[in-house]
Scaffold this active site. Structure first.
Site, PDB file in Angstrom:
ATOM      1  N   MET A  47       0.833  -1.205   0.000  1.00  0.00           N
ATOM      2  CA  MET A  47       0.000   0.000   0.000  1.00  0.00           C
ATOM      3  C   MET A  47       0.870   1.259   0.000  1.00  0.00           C
ATOM      4  SD  MET A  47      -2.987  -1.369   2.550  1.00  0.00           S
ATOM      5  CE  MET A  47      -1.956  -1.428   3.965  1.00  0.00           C
ATOM      6  N   GLY A  48       1.938   1.237  -0.800  1.00  0.00           N
ATOM      7  CA  GLY A  48       2.811   2.399  -0.963  1.00  0.00           C
ATOM      8  C   GLY A  48       3.303   2.935   0.359  1.00  0.00           C
ATOM      9  N   ASP A  98       9.612  -3.866  -7.725  1.00  0.00           N
ATOM     10  CA  ASP A  98      10.433  -5.008  -8.158  1.00  0.00           C
ATOM     11  C   ASP A  98      11.462  -5.368  -7.080  1.00  0.00           C
ATOM     12  OD1 ASP A  98       9.054  -4.608 -10.559  1.00  0.00           O
ATOM     13  OD2 ASP A  98      10.621  -3.284 -11.334  1.00  0.00           O
ATOM     14  N   VAL A 129      15.612   2.233  -2.382  1.00  0.00           N
ATOM     15  CA  VAL A 129      15.527   2.439  -3.842  1.00  0.00           C
ATOM     16  C   VAL A 129      14.881   3.767  -4.208  1.00  0.00           C
ATOM     17  CG1 VAL A 129      14.400   1.577  -5.936  1.00  0.00           C
ATOM     18  CG2 VAL A 129      15.481   0.002  -4.382  1.00  0.00           C
TER      19      VAL A 129
HETATM   20  O1  RIB Z   1       8.816  -1.649 -12.544  1.00  0.00           O
HETATM   21  C1  RIB Z   1       9.635  -0.680 -13.138  1.00  0.00           C
HETATM   22  C2  RIB Z   1       9.951  -1.058 -14.546  1.00  0.00           C
HETATM   23  O2  RIB Z   1       8.763  -1.057 -15.301  1.00  0.00           O
HETATM   24  C3  RIB Z   1      10.867  -0.089 -15.267  1.00  0.00           C
HETATM   25  O3  RIB Z   1      12.223  -0.372 -15.061  1.00  0.00           O
HETATM   26  C4  RIB Z   1      10.411  -0.200 -16.709  1.00  0.00           C
HETATM   27  O4  RIB Z   1      11.340  -0.796 -17.557  1.00  0.00           O
HETATM   28  C5  RIB Z   1       9.100  -0.972 -16.670  1.00  0.00           C
HETATM   29  O5  RIB Z   1       9.260  -2.257 -17.113  1.00  0.00           O
END
Ligand code: RIB
Length: 323
Positions: free
Chosen positions: A239-240, A273, A303
């Site tokens: 949730m950010g 990610d 990040v």
């Molecule tokens: O989640 C971020 C990524 O989403 C970026 O690096 C971009 O390439 C997209 O795929």
């Protein structure tokens, strides 16, 4: 030896930093432009490798790059991070995937992706057999929606390698990929609050959820109930800046971890990610889900304080120092 495989995208990120995003037909002067390495798959693989504190756990990536200089750079970054690139192929005559990203002063981004070589990632049954040969325990596969065959990968793994934990971040969100049949094959699902509600809208159409933590707890209980009961059956709703709710096997009820306060959010690209990589590297190395969520929350808070996706992902040691 534990093994983590990321199947997915590699993109060259073309990033413009701006105080304002132009309307249709409007031209606006931005502040800065930078190239960065990205793609949800590459970011996840680099995050998992950098955040993996154990020599007993290997990280590899399955993906495709174009026969251009971007492709060489993307593959090189994976190698530098310690990711095995045996299954990252170069497709001649095709461009590498590209993301055009606008980052506003708040750090929030808008992303437009062009698949390029990522669009060619469609492994055959024989290729899957080769990629997933051998026995590793525990074994995790990390997936997202930036290549065409995510659902086929889920189905192949569930049928042919049922002990592998399939961890899925359904981003970018594609409602047409959501159905109960596929959901029942997943072992770990990471969704943000918007995605959680979109998923619920399709899979639990009669249920109304609000915005309180308790609503997210109820959502986590219901969505977790739709996942595969045979492996780790875990849901995480991020949730950010509010934090995240998680609910895994062996827990009596969902739990909440608040986000970490940071001085200035510069660029949120790659934060999700990195969170995903932090979770899976921790679980593969035997940590509890609560420990994994705390670690991943700290990693993603680092990040967002610098520009770019892959380049700003911290190492295991850096996160340990900030915990
Ligand atoms: O989640 C971020 C990524 O989403 C970026 O690096 C971009 O390439 C997209 O795929």
């Amino acid at each position: 030896m534990a093994r983590i495989t990321v199947v997915g995208s590699l993109n060259y990120d073309l990033v413009t930093f701006t105080t304002k995003v132009p309307e249709g037909g409007e031209t606006y002067q931005a502040d800065a432009f930078e190239n960065h390495l990205g793609g949800k798959g590459l970011n996840e693989a680099i995050a998992t490798a950098r955040l993996n504190g154990s020599p007993q756990t290997s990280v590899r990536m399955v993906g495709k790059v174009g026969g251009d200089s971007f492709g060489k750079e993307l593959k090189g970054a994976l190698v530098n991070a310690g990711v095995d690139v045996k299954y990252v192929d170069t497709v001649d005559g095709v461009s590498s995937g590209v993301a055009v990203i606008l980052v506003e002063s708040s750090g929030e981004n808008r992303i437009l992706i062009t698949a390029g070589a990522n669009g060619e990632l469609k492994p055959t049954h024989e290729e899957y057999n080769d990629i997933f040969s051998g026995d590793h325990s525990p074994e995790f596969v990390m997936l997202q929606n930036e290549y065409p065959d995510t659902i086929k990968t889920i189905e192949w793994l569930n049928t042919n390698k049922p002990d592998i934990n399939i961890a899925y971040n359904p981003s970018p969100f594609k409602p047409e990929l959501i159905n109960e049949r596929t959901w029942a094959k997943l072992d770990l699902l990471i969704v943000n609050e918007g995605e959680a509600k979109d998923v619920a809208g399709q899979l639990l159409p009669d249920t109304v959820f609000g915005e309180s933590n308790d609503d997210y707890f109820q959502l986590a209980i219901k969505l977790r109930g739709l996942l595969n009961p045979k492996n780790i059956q875990t849901i995480i709703i991020t949730m950010g800046s509010h934090g995240c709710v998680f609910f895994g096997k062996g827990m009596d009820s969902p739990q909440f971890v608040p986000s970490r306060k940071v001085e200035k959010v510069v660029d949120t690209t790659g934060a999700g990610d990195t969170f995903f990589g932090g979770i899976i590297s921790q679980l593969a190395n035997g940590h509890t889900l609560a420990e994994a969520v705390t670690f991943a929350t700290c990693a993603s808070s680092i990040v967002v304080q610098s520009k770019g996706a892959a380049e700003s992902i911290p190492t295991y040691e850096t996160v340990q120092k900030h915990l």
